[in-house]
Design a protein around this motif. Structure first.
Motif, PDB file in Angstrom:
ATOM      1  N   ARG A 138      -0.643   0.467  -7.522  1.00 55.66           N
ATOM      2  CA  ARG A 138       0.298   1.400  -6.888  1.00 55.66           C
ATOM      3  C   ARG A 138      -0.437   2.559  -6.221  1.00 55.66           C
ATOM      4  O   ARG A 138      -0.149   2.914  -5.072  1.00 55.66           O
ATOM      5  CB  ARG A 138       1.275   1.942  -7.938  1.00 55.66           C
ATOM      6  N   LEU A 139      -1.402   3.149  -6.931  1.00 54.11           N
ATOM      7  CA  LEU A 139      -2.164   4.267  -6.374  1.00 54.11           C
ATOM      8  C   LEU A 139      -2.926   3.847  -5.122  1.00 54.11           C
ATOM      9  O   LEU A 139      -2.994   4.592  -4.141  1.00 54.11           O
ATOM     10  CB  LEU A 139      -3.153   4.794  -7.413  1.00 54.11           C
ATOM     11  N   THR A 140      -3.507   2.654  -5.163  1.00 54.33           N
ATOM     12  CA  THR A 140      -4.289   2.170  -4.026  1.00 54.33           C
ATOM     13  C   THR A 140      -3.422   1.994  -2.792  1.00 54.33           C
ATOM     14  O   THR A 140      -3.773   2.454  -1.695  1.00 54.33           O
ATOM     15  CB  THR A 140      -4.973   0.840  -4.381  1.00 54.33           C
ATOM     16  N   ALA A 141      -2.274   1.344  -2.950  1.00 57.66           N
ATOM     17  CA  ALA A 141      -1.381   1.123  -1.808  1.00 57.66           C
ATOM     18  C   ALA A 141      -0.854   2.449  -1.265  1.00 57.66           C
ATOM     19  O   ALA A 141      -0.730   2.630  -0.049  1.00 57.66           O
ATOM     20  CB  ALA A 141      -0.233   0.211  -2.210  1.00 57.66           C
ATOM     21  N   ALA A 142      -0.565   3.397  -2.154  1.00 64.15           N
ATOM     22  CA  ALA A 142      -0.082   4.706  -1.716  1.00 64.15           C
ATOM     23  C   ALA A 142      -1.157   5.456  -0.947  1.00 64.15           C
ATOM     24  O   ALA A 142      -0.875   6.107   0.065  1.00 64.15           O
ATOM     25  CB  ALA A 142       0.383   5.515  -2.919  1.00 64.15           C
ATOM     26  N   LEU A 143      -2.409   5.358  -1.410  1.00 70.54           N
ATOM     27  CA  LEU A 143      -3.508   6.043  -0.729  1.00 70.54           C
ATOM     28  C   LEU A 143      -3.718   5.479   0.670  1.00 70.54           C
ATOM     29  O   LEU A 143      -4.207   6.169   1.559  1.00 70.54           O
ATOM     30  CB  LEU A 143      -4.791   5.904  -1.541  1.00 70.54           C
ATOM     31  N   MET A 144      -3.334   4.224   0.879  1.00 68.06           N
ATOM     32  CA  MET A 144      -3.467   3.597   2.183  1.00 68.06           C
ATOM     33  C   MET A 144      -2.254   3.845   3.075  1.00 68.06           C
ATOM     34  O   MET A 144      -2.102   3.231   4.128  1.00 68.06           O
ATOM     35  CB  MET A 144      -3.720   2.106   2.017  1.00 68.06           C
ATOM     36  N   GLY A 145      -1.376   4.754   2.642  1.00 66.34           N
ATOM     37  CA  GLY A 145      -0.276   5.181   3.493  1.00 66.34           C
ATOM     38  C   GLY A 145       1.014   4.413   3.334  1.00 66.34           C
ATOM     39  O   GLY A 145       1.932   4.569   4.140  1.00 66.34           O
ATOM     40  N   CYS A 146       1.105   3.579   2.310  1.00 62.17           N
ATOM     41  CA  CYS A 146       2.329   2.805   2.102  1.00 62.17           C
ATOM     42  C   CYS A 146       3.315   3.550   1.207  1.00 62.17           C
ATOM     43  O   CYS A 146       2.927   4.341   0.351  1.00 62.17           O
ATOM     44  CB  CYS A 146       2.008   1.462   1.449  1.00 62.17           C
ATOM     45  N   ARG A 147       4.576   3.264   1.423  1.00 67.79           N
ATOM     46  CA  ARG A 147       5.603   3.702   0.479  1.00 67.79           C
ATOM     47  C   ARG A 147       5.653   2.663  -0.632  1.00 67.79           C
ATOM     48  O   ARG A 147       5.787   1.467  -0.360  1.00 67.79           O
ATOM     49  CB  ARG A 147       6.956   3.803   1.190  1.00 67.79           C
ATOM     50  N   ALA A 238      -5.572  -5.912  -5.424  1.00 63.08           N
ATOM     51  CA  ALA A 238      -4.209  -6.335  -5.105  1.00 63.08           C
ATOM     52  C   ALA A 238      -3.480  -5.284  -4.293  1.00 63.08           C
ATOM     53  O   ALA A 238      -2.803  -5.591  -3.302  1.00 63.08           O
ATOM     54  CB  ALA A 238      -3.450  -6.619  -6.395  1.00 63.08           C
ATOM     55  N   GLY A 239      -3.620  -4.011  -4.693  1.00 66.49           N
ATOM     56  CA  GLY A 239      -2.966  -2.943  -3.945  1.00 66.49           C
ATOM     57  C   GLY A 239      -3.493  -2.831  -2.531  1.00 66.49           C
ATOM     58  O   GLY A 239      -2.737  -2.596  -1.584  1.00 66.49           O
ATOM     59  N   TYR A 240      -4.794  -3.024  -2.378  1.00 67.16           N
ATOM     60  CA  TYR A 240      -5.429  -2.958  -1.064  1.00 67.16           C
ATOM     61  C   TYR A 240      -4.910  -4.074  -0.163  1.00 67.16           C
ATOM     62  O   TYR A 240      -4.531  -3.844   0.991  1.00 67.16           O
ATOM     63  CB  TYR A 240      -6.944  -3.061  -1.226  1.00 67.16           C
ATOM     64  N   LEU A 241      -4.894  -5.301  -0.681  1.00 67.02           N
ATOM     65  CA  LEU A 241      -4.443  -6.434   0.118  1.00 67.02           C
ATOM     66  C   LEU A 241      -2.968  -6.309   0.482  1.00 67.02           C
ATOM     67  O   LEU A 241      -2.575  -6.534   1.639  1.00 67.02           O
ATOM     68  CB  LEU A 241      -4.689  -7.742  -0.642  1.00 67.02           C
ATOM     69  N   ALA A 242      -2.138  -5.913  -0.473  1.00 66.36           N
ATOM     70  CA  ALA A 242      -0.696  -5.764  -0.199  1.00 66.36           C
ATOM     71  C   ALA A 242      -0.471  -4.687   0.860  1.00 66.36           C
ATOM     72  O   ALA A 242       0.391  -4.834   1.745  1.00 66.36           O
ATOM     73  CB  ALA A 242       0.049  -5.424  -1.473  1.00 66.36           C
ATOM     74  N   ALA A 243      -1.253  -3.596   0.803  1.00 66.58           N
ATOM     75  CA  ALA A 243      -1.106  -2.528   1.798  1.00 66.58           C
ATOM     76  C   ALA A 243      -1.523  -3.016   3.188  1.00 66.58           C
ATOM     77  O   ALA A 243      -0.866  -2.673   4.180  1.00 66.58           O
ATOM     78  CB  ALA A 243      -1.948  -1.322   1.382  1.00 66.58           C
TER      79      ALA A 243
END
Length: 248
Positions: A138-147, A238-243
């Motif tokens: 979750r933190l990774t995807a958020a850091l990449m600008g995702c909601r 996983a968070g990186y790829l999903a973002a």
């Protein structure tokens, strides 16, 4: 260096408000800054759309601090993962404004509020023991600008819990699904929600779970289409790829 800062720098040179020599000085650490023991990649956000991330294990606390300060000095967002308590405390003391996410074993620092225009990611996990890995994603995807929306403790042992969240999960552009034990949750979600899904096996389970292997193999053999699998406990990957998927 962030893409917006490079763009602003070029605009200042074009308008004459900034000299070429000054611009070159600002760009001197592209593509990396050599600290002697580490080469910090300040060019990564411009090149890939996400800043460099610090992997904590194996690094001394003082080395972590030097790397983190080098990133923070350039105005980049910071994510340090898999941190022990001592390492996290050292970073928090050295970086004003940093935030410690104890459950995810991570420290983040955002120099400025990030735009959440990078798409919508839903992070699900089977049980509460899987939350640390889910939080890293979750933190990774958020850091990449995702909601990012989290849906935790929705494992298959109580399927009604998952079914109560399906409508919300279907609104996401990409999913991260985290599970240990027998690793069944990604297949179930993949059969209910037609979105790209990144499955994360965790090392949660009793003796026969073989450190997460019992969850990894069912995920890799999922009968649901559109399921990709990362390594055991790899919430960051996983968070990186999903973002990346959601941002497109």
């Amino acid at each position: 260096m962030r893409p917006d800062r490079v763009k602003r720098l070029l605009q200042q040179v074009r308008s004459g408000r900034l000299g070429v020599a000054e611009a070159l000085s600002s760009l001197q650490h592209l593509p990396f800054e050599d600290l002697g023991f580490a080469k910090v990649d300040h060019h990564r956000e411009l090149r890939l759309g996400a800043p460099e991330v610090i992997y904590g294990p194996g690094k001394r606390a003082d080395d972590l601090v030097r790397i983190a300060k080098a990133i923070a000095r350039r105005g980049q967002a910071l994510l340090a993962t898999r941190l022990g308590e001592e390492a996290a405390a050292s970073l928090m003391a050295a970086l004003p404004g940093a935030e410690h996410h104890a459950r995810a074993r991570a420290v983040t620092l955002e120099a400025r509020p990030r735009s959440r225009r990078g798409g919508h990611v839903a992070v699900l996990c089977a049980g509460t023991s899987d939350i640390p890995v889910a939080e890293e994603a979750r933190l990774t995807a958020a850091l990449m600008g995702c909601r990012v929306e989290a849906h935790y403790d929705v494992g298959v042992s109580g399927l009604h819990r998952l079914l109560s969240r399906v409508k919300a999960v279907r609104l996401a552009d990409a999913l991260v699904v985290v599970a240990g034990m027998e690793g069944a949750l990604p297949s179930v979600v993949g059969g209910l929600v037609g979105k790209p899904l990144v499955a994360v096996p965790t090392s949660v389970g009793y003796g026969a779970s073989f450190g997460g292997l019992s969850a990894l193999l069912p995920m890799m053999n999922s009968c649901a289409p559109g399921v990709a699998v990362v390594n055991i406990d790899n919430g960051f990957g996983a968070g990186y790829l999903a973002a990346m998927i959601a941002r497109r």
